[in-house]
Design a protein around this motif. Structure first.
Motif, PDB file in Angstrom:
ATOM      1  N   PHE A 119       0.988  -1.071  -0.210  1.00 35.37           N
ATOM      2  CA  PHE A 119       0.034  -0.013  -0.092  1.00 35.37           C
ATOM      3  C   PHE A 119       0.789   1.173   0.113  1.00 35.37           C
ATOM      4  N   PHE A 120       0.583   2.137  -1.115  1.00 35.30           N
ATOM      5  CA  PHE A 120       1.074   3.366  -1.178  1.00 35.30           C
ATOM      6  C   PHE A 120       0.245   4.527  -0.846  1.00 35.30           C
ATOM      7  N   GLN A 121       0.935   5.866  -0.343  1.00 36.91           N
ATOM      8  CA  GLN A 121      -0.091   6.945  -0.383  1.00 36.91           C
ATOM      9  C   GLN A 121       0.819   8.155  -0.151  1.00 36.91           C
ATOM     10  N   GLY A 122       0.131   9.469  -0.460  1.00 38.17           N
ATOM     11  CA  GLY A 122       0.695  10.354  -0.373  1.00 38.17           C
ATOM     12  C   GLY A 122       1.817  10.665  -1.513  1.00 38.17           C
ATOM     13  N   LYS A 123       2.631  11.588  -1.258  1.00 42.50           N
ATOM     14  CA  LYS A 123       3.608  11.782  -2.646  1.00 42.50           C
ATOM     15  C   LYS A 123       4.945  10.836  -2.347  1.00 42.50           C
ATOM     16  N   ASN A 124       4.952  10.138  -1.464  1.00 38.05           N
ATOM     17  CA  ASN A 124       6.139   8.875  -1.695  1.00 38.05           C
ATOM     18  C   ASN A 124       5.553   7.686  -2.008  1.00 38.05           C
ATOM     19  N   MET A 125       5.922   7.631  -3.362  1.00 37.67           N
ATOM     20  CA  MET A 125       5.471   6.341  -4.136  1.00 37.67           C
ATOM     21  C   MET A 125       6.600   5.315  -4.049  1.00 37.67           C
ATOM     22  N   GLU A 126       7.865   5.633  -3.475  1.00 37.27           N
ATOM     23  CA  GLU A 126       8.804   4.459  -3.945  1.00 37.27           C
ATOM     24  C   GLU A 126       8.845   3.266  -2.595  1.00 37.27           C
ATOM     25  N   ASN A 127       8.437   3.816  -1.459  1.00 35.87           N
ATOM     26  CA  ASN A 127       8.490   2.823  -0.424  1.00 35.87           C
ATOM     27  C   ASN A 127       6.864   2.828   0.131  1.00 35.87           C
ATOM     28  N   PRO A 128       6.357   1.423   0.307  1.00 36.74           N
ATOM     29  CA  PRO A 128       5.190   1.263   0.819  1.00 36.74           C
ATOM     30  C   PRO A 128       5.049   1.585   2.317  1.00 36.74           C
ATOM     31  N   THR A 129       3.902   2.048   2.745  1.00 38.37           N
ATOM     32  CA  THR A 129       3.478   2.433   4.041  1.00 38.37           C
ATOM     33  C   THR A 129       2.888   1.185   4.853  1.00 38.37           C
TER      34      THR A 129
END
Length: 596
Positions: A119-129
């Motif tokens: 799952f990714f969110q926000g501006k950081n799409m390189e590391n999953p949250t």
């Protein structure tokens, strides 16, 4: 040994730690993947692919609502990652919903992989949250089907079918009779010329037919008064004859010998009368009418003595009843006789084209030779002498079996290539079921199951030979399992088997089709046929796992992994045993025991 056990222990703990760590979430306070699920819950190999559906929803709730959410799916192994792309999120009132259908071609590394949602969110799409493991491993139970592949720590499977000559199956038994004569009233073997001749003839017979099936020695005695009034003399003569043979360096297995006697019985006299040429046919009929009238021995004796000429007959025939009759049933050893073997040696040495041997004699020599090297020499020579399907096919089988015995992949590939060339030559000579079967077997070993199945199907319609059909259908049944046609596979195994491999494949077909009762019977038969063959136990463990019998799973699983390194490694990652893998009992059966 210590290093191997130590490595297995470390591998087990690393695997457990890796799978546990994969389930941790980077952002504990978020739980956007909570509803993510996969169907079926355990990934499974089907035909040549893995098919599954991923679905779920992401709640949209005030400040906790995700910003620019994205979900990616990957299949991750120890050394490879397969990116399955991004799920399409559809925004609805209060949530995002998603669903994705996947069908990917199976590769061996996937068996121990994990299916992950990222799952990714926000501006950081390189590391999953956030991460979530949806499934661990892939069920590859159909790939357990035994199709001839060589595995570590397991007996080398026999592959390929020689075209038989039929001579090995023919009943070549021969029957012979020999008589040891005794003096009147005696059970001592005398140095009579008749006895020496009988012994010489017996030795020559055994030399020609050394594979003895039975030896029957029957002591007899004539109706003369000096011959006694009980059967002891006859039994003594039988035992004396047996000792005479043993003292002449003739050794027989005790289980083949039957020693008996006859007394107060005209049976042997009747046999001698048949070949007696001093009586006319009419006079013989007088004797036979009495001998076959059903009266007791004494009554027949009185009536025989009333026939004119009986005194002369008794004088000539009674001495032959003072004997021990030796009856032998025997057959020649498989293969060539001494004369033919000498011709074969001459031909192979190159001193003669074929040294007078016929094609069938060459084929018998190859068939009866136990060593692959000898078969190779004989069949190679035959390809020079005859344009026949037999030497090309059978030499190809030799190459196939040599390929099974080499550890070098390049050498194995070369041998398969040589075998294929020979089979292609055989196919040009004749459309033969054995050739098609062997071509199919090589394709199986090379990983081309679908092409192999066509060859085996073509072979099955070309002959009604039961032994061939049983072998061909058992391999087709194993391929049916790989192809996902489990019900059809069960129909392939309706034969009498002796090999634990065939029983296991039969059980696997029933297991995959959901018929656990018949599967259990077949796996039990596999265990009975070969207790050191661990696959039957593994099958029983699978059935126990399906019914939730954890203790039974452990019992059978331990027997399986003790028998096979392949099954040891498989059981560690097989999702079929996921419910018991975290238990202390499971750990106990895999924990290495190091002895001082």
């Amino acid at each position: 040994m210590f290093n191997r056990l130590f490595f297995k222990t470390i591998l087990f703990f690393i695997t457990a730690l890796l799978l546990n760590s994969c389930g941790s979430r980077i952002v504990p306070e978020s739980n956007f993947l909570e509803s993510s699920s996969v169907s079926p819950s355990k990934l499974a190999f089907q035909r040549d692919s893995i098919s599954f559906e991923i679905s779920g929803e992401i709640p949209i709730v005030s400040a906790l609502s995700p910003k620019n959410p994205k979900i990616e799916i990957s299949l991750r192994g120890s050394e490879r990652i397969l990116d399955l792309g991004e799920l399409n999120l559809q925004k609805q009132v209060g949530k995002y919903i998603y669903k994705g259908d996947y069908k990917i071609k199976y590769e061996p590394w996937m068996e121990s992989s994990v299916l992950e949602a990222l799952f990714f969110q926000g501006k950081n799409m390189e590391n999953p949250t956030e991460k979530k493991i949806l499934a661990k491993g892939v069920i590859t139970t159909p790939l357990l089907a035994k199709v001839g592949k060589v595995s570590p720590d397991e007996p080398i499977p026999q592959v390929g079918l020689f075209i038989p000559t039929g001579s090995m199956d023919k009943d070549l038994s021969r029957y012979a009779e020999f008589s040891i004569l005794f003096l009147e009233g005696s059970s001592k073997v005398e140095n009579l010329k008749q006895n020496e001749t009988a012994l010489d003839s017996l030795k020559k017979f055994i030399l020609l037919f050394p594979s003895i099936s039975s030896i029957k020695i029957t002591g007899t005695q004539s109706p003369e008064l000096a011959e006694g009034r009980n059967s002891k003399l006859g039994m003594d003569r039988a035992n004396a004859a047996l000792n005479y043979l043993k003292s002449s360096n003739l050794i027989f297995e005790d289980s083949l010998i039957e020693v008996s006697s006859r007394w107060n019985d005209w049976f042997d006299f009747r046999l001698l009368l048949r070949d007696y040429d001093k009586l006319s046919t009419q006079k013989k009929d007088q004797f036979y009418s009495i001998l076959l009238n059903g009266k007791d021995y004494q009554a027949q004796s009185r009536e025989l003595r009333g026939i004119s000429g009986f005194d002369q007959v008794s004088t000539d025939l009674f001495p032959k009843l003072r004997s021990a009759k030796i009856e032998i049933l025997s057959k020649p050893l498989p293969g060539l006789n001494q004369e033919q073997a000498a011709k074969l040696k001459e031909a192979l040495a190159g001193t003669g084209l074929n040294s007078g041997l016929s094609q069938i004699e060459w084929a018998i020599a190859g068939e009866s030779s136990p060593r692959l090297e000898d078969k190779e020499e004989i069949y190679s020579k035959m390809t020079e002498l005859y344009r026949s399907v037999i030497p090309y096919n059978n030499l190809a089988v030799v190459k196939m079996r040599q390929a099974q015995r080499t550890l070098h992949p390049n050498r194995k590939a070369i041998l398969w290539e040589e075998a294929n060339r020979l089979l292609e030559q055989a196919a040009r000579i004749e459309n033969n079921p054995y050739v098609l079967h062997n071509q199919g077997q090589i394709l199986v070993l090379q990983g081309h199951a679908w092409e192999a199945y066509k060859k085996l199907s073509d072979a099955s319609v070309l002959t009604k030979n039961e032994d061939f059909i049983k072998s061909n259908e058992s391999l087709r049944g194993a391929l049916d399992i790989l192809r996902g046609d489990y019900k059809l596979a069960t129909l392939r195994f309706q034969y009498q088997y002796a090999d634990p491999k065939d029983f296991f494949n039969k059980g696997l077909a029933y297991f995959m089709s959901g018929d656990y009762a018949n599967a259990s019977l077949s796996f039990e038969e596999s265990v009975t046929a070969g207790r050191s063959y661990g696959y039957g136990y593994y099958g029983l463990a699978l059935i126990a796992a399906e019914s939730g019998q954890k203790e039974v799973v452990m019992i059978h699983l331990k027997a399986a992994i003790d028998a096979s390194e392949v099954l040891y490694q498989k059981a560690l990652i097989d999702p079929e045993f996921e419910e018991v893998r975290e238990t202390q009992e499971f750990f106990e059966i895999f924990r290495p025991e190091i002895e001082n």
